[in-house]
Design a protein around this motif. Sequence first.
Motif, PDB file in Angstrom:
ATOM      1  N   UNK A   1       0.860  -1.108   0.099  1.00 44.78           N
ATOM      2  CA  UNK A   1       0.074  -0.003  -0.091  1.00 44.78           C
ATOM      3  C   UNK A   1       0.790   1.195  -0.088  1.00 44.78           C
ATOM      4  N   UNK A   2       1.957   1.421   0.787  1.00 44.83           N
ATOM      5  CA  UNK A   2       2.822   2.503   0.957  1.00 44.83           C
ATOM      6  C   UNK A   2       3.558   2.573  -0.426  1.00 44.83           C
ATOM      7  N   UNK A   3       4.132   1.554  -1.022  1.00 43.92           N
ATOM      8  CA  UNK A   3       4.573   1.910  -2.227  1.00 43.92           C
ATOM      9  C   UNK A   3       3.875   2.118  -3.642  1.00 43.92           C
ATOM     10  N   UNK A   4       2.636   1.662  -3.460  1.00 45.20           N
ATOM     11  CA  UNK A   4       1.493   2.402  -4.610  1.00 45.20           C
ATOM     12  C   UNK A   4       1.133   3.785  -4.168  1.00 45.20           C
ATOM     13  N   UNK A   5       1.070   4.194  -2.902  1.00 46.21           N
ATOM     14  CA  UNK A   5       0.804   5.461  -2.395  1.00 46.21           C
ATOM     15  C   UNK A   5       2.139   6.447  -2.637  1.00 46.21           C
ATOM     16  N   UNK A   6       3.178   5.903  -2.837  1.00 43.94           N
ATOM     17  CA  UNK A   6       4.520   6.658  -2.924  1.00 43.94           C
ATOM     18  C   UNK A   6       4.939   7.296  -1.496  1.00 43.94           C
ATOM     19  N   UNK A   7       4.581   6.272  -0.550  1.00 48.46           N
ATOM     20  CA  UNK A   7       4.854   6.949   0.863  1.00 48.46           C
ATOM     21  C   UNK A   7       6.451   6.722   1.154  1.00 48.46           C
ATOM     22  N   UNK A   8       7.191   7.971   1.401  1.00 43.75           N
ATOM     23  CA  UNK A   8       8.550   7.958   1.476  1.00 43.75           C
ATOM     24  C   UNK A   8       8.699   8.378   3.093  1.00 43.75           C
ATOM     25  N   UNK A   9      10.036   8.136   3.322  1.00 43.14           N
ATOM     26  CA  UNK A   9      10.545   8.910   4.720  1.00 43.14           C
ATOM     27  C   UNK A   9      11.691   9.664   4.365  1.00 43.14           C
ATOM     28  N   UNK A  10      11.464  10.878   5.045  1.00 47.15           N
ATOM     29  CA  UNK A  10      12.261  11.925   4.377  1.00 47.15           C
ATOM     30  C   UNK A  10      13.651  11.875   5.112  1.00 47.15           C
ATOM     31  N   UNK A  11      14.628  12.679   4.492  1.00 41.99           N
ATOM     32  CA  UNK A  11      15.814  12.659   5.525  1.00 41.99           C
ATOM     33  C   UNK A  11      15.566  13.430   6.786  1.00 41.99           C
ATOM     34  N   UNK A  12      14.899  14.343   6.656  1.00 43.35           N
ATOM     35  CA  UNK A  12      14.535  15.043   8.124  1.00 43.35           C
ATOM     36  C   UNK A  12      14.228  14.213   9.221  1.00 43.35           C
ATOM     37  N   UNK A  13      13.174  13.105   8.463  1.00 48.97           N
ATOM     38  CA  UNK A  13      12.336  12.198   9.466  1.00 48.97           C
ATOM     39  C   UNK A  13      13.287  11.206  10.062  1.00 48.97           C
ATOM     40  N   UNK A  14      14.371  10.897   9.208  1.00 54.13           N
ATOM     41  CA  UNK A  14      15.248   9.833   9.585  1.00 54.13           C
ATOM     42  C   UNK A  14      16.220  10.601  10.630  1.00 54.13           C
ATOM     43  N   UNK A  15      16.830  11.767  10.526  1.00 45.13           N
ATOM     44  CA  UNK A  15      17.810  12.666  11.385  1.00 45.13           C
ATOM     45  C   UNK A  15      17.111  12.644  12.584  1.00 45.13           C
ATOM     46  N   UNK A  16      15.731  13.125  12.768  1.00 47.86           N
ATOM     47  CA  UNK A  16      15.274  13.053  14.128  1.00 47.86           C
ATOM     48  C   UNK A  16      15.035  11.572  14.885  1.00 47.86           C
ATOM     49  N   UNK A  17      15.027  10.648  13.853  1.00 48.53           N
ATOM     50  CA  UNK A  17      14.843   9.410  14.757  1.00 48.53           C
ATOM     51  C   UNK A  17      15.905   8.791  14.886  1.00 48.53           C
ATOM     52  N   UNK A  18      17.173   9.259  14.496  1.00 52.86           N
ATOM     53  CA  UNK A  18      18.593   9.020  14.831  1.00 52.86           C
ATOM     54  C   UNK A  18      18.770   9.903  16.056  1.00 52.86           C
ATOM     55  N   UNK A  19      18.523  10.975  16.139  1.00 56.03           N
ATOM     56  CA  UNK A  19      18.806  11.812  17.338  1.00 56.03           C
ATOM     57  C   UNK A  19      17.925  11.267  18.560  1.00 56.03           C
ATOM     58  N   UNK A  20      16.834  10.937  18.581  1.00 56.84           N
ATOM     59  CA  UNK A  20      15.745  10.378  19.361  1.00 56.84           C
ATOM     60  C   UNK A  20      16.499   8.902  20.007  1.00 56.84           C
ATOM     61  N   UNK A  21      17.114   8.235  18.873  1.00 54.98           N
ATOM     62  CA  UNK A  21      17.530   6.985  19.448  1.00 54.98           C
ATOM     63  C   UNK A  21      19.004   6.938  20.133  1.00 54.98           C
ATOM     64  N   UNK A  22      19.738   8.177  19.673  1.00 53.16           N
ATOM     65  CA  UNK A  22      21.114   8.442  20.195  1.00 53.16           C
ATOM     66  C   UNK A  22      21.045   9.028  21.769  1.00 53.16           C
ATOM     67  N   UNK A  23      19.825   9.515  22.275  1.00 55.38           N
ATOM     68  CA  UNK A  23      19.565  10.061  23.572  1.00 55.38           C
ATOM     69  C   UNK A  23      19.673   8.821  24.446  1.00 55.38           C
ATOM     70  N   UNK A  24      19.428   7.304  24.023  1.00 59.21           N
ATOM     71  CA  UNK A  24      19.369   6.250  24.745  1.00 59.21           C
ATOM     72  C   UNK A  24      20.949   5.863  25.067  1.00 59.21           C
TER      73      UNK A  24
END
Length: 444
Positions: free
Chosen positions: A360-383
């Motif tokens: 469903x995500x592929x057909x809807x062209x859903x993507x994860x942006x660089x900004x979203x990945x950066x935020x995820x990495x920063x959140x994980x790094x706090x651990x």
Amino acid sequence: MQVKETRNEGLKRGYQFTLPAADLAATVDAKLKEAQPEVEMKGFRKGKVPMAMLKKQFGQRIMGDAMQDAIDGALRKHLEESGDRPALQPKVEMENGETWKEGDDVVVNVSYEALPPIPEIDLSELSLEKLTVPAEEAAVTEALENLAKSAQSFEDRRKGSKAKDGDQVVIDFKGFVDGEAFEGGEAEDYPLVLGSNSFIPGFEDQLVGAKADDEIKVEVNFPEEYGAPHLAGKAATFECKVKAVKAPKAAEIDDELAKKFGAEDLDGLKKQISDRLEQEYAGAARQVMKRSLLDQLDEKVKFDLPDALVEAEASQIAHQLWHEENPEVHDHNHGNIEPTDEHKKLAERRVRLGLLLAEIGQKAEVTVTDQEMTQAVLRAARQYPGQERQFFEFIQQNQGAQQQLRAPIFEDKVIDHIAAQAKVEEKTVTKEELEKAVEKLDEL
């Protein structure tokens, strides 16, 4: 390259690729001829090394590269033409590998499980409830009271008062093991809150009922897993002098309390608390709606699943649950953990829904942006406080770790896309009703 199908059962595929010896030899000769102008060898001018010598010196290596390139190219072409998407990396085995010699055909067996075709689903047929819980005044008041307790102070009790659980006693103490004082076992004017469990188990209990000026011997045992090995499991005596007994006094719920927690005034603090509570409720309500959405998808859509994916997921579930039941084991030296039928059933659901959401995500062209990945990495790094740089380097160099961070973001965005197509009814409920709905999530 000749390709012959050897298996086509359900999602399982098998093919035999045959690379004729003549084609392989021609490829090797072509690569050697291409390289000849740049080759230098003792006794020969650059570009004048005879082909026979080149073949003797480099033939085996180039033949190996040519075989690999031919097989990779044939497999790539086959997948493009067939439309198959392997669930996992195809298994490639050379049938005559042990007996093969130069001049023989190269025969390779390729096997894999194909990803299944995913059926279309009308997302508008899904019916969802979006639960909304307003921040009730009682909940805001309770949160304010908890903040006031956390900002509490202590005032001297009347002379002769006995210390109660929750009181603060100011003590001098000195600890002994085997009759000898030990390093770190001594302090003066130490403020200890009884019931805080900040000291060795049993220590605080023996000071309940103490009065100012009392001298008390506290007898305790250091825990077996105590951080200092020379004290672990040892019996100890602490000579304590009680210098003061103080009662807790909650902070006043006023503008001054609000300023301690970063608000301009009490109304501002109440607004912060209300917003935070409603944000927490919204997060819980989203999980309830997400479960309902996934349950409906699981019910509506059925298709064959690759056994390899299900088995891998079942093993992971079994392994994770085993560690949750055995938290004292931190390594993986525990032997094989056999998945149960329940693990396999849950694995089938996860694999099915994972493949469906991906489609469903592929057909809807859903993507994860660089900004979203950066935020995820920063959140994980706090651990990993103090190790952030090493964590960032690990993520940069590890595709698997990046995928682990990207996957939940992608899934949430696909869920949002599906919910936007579904029929959604907003419903206001109480905090208790939301809690009951959240409790039901553990039933699967």
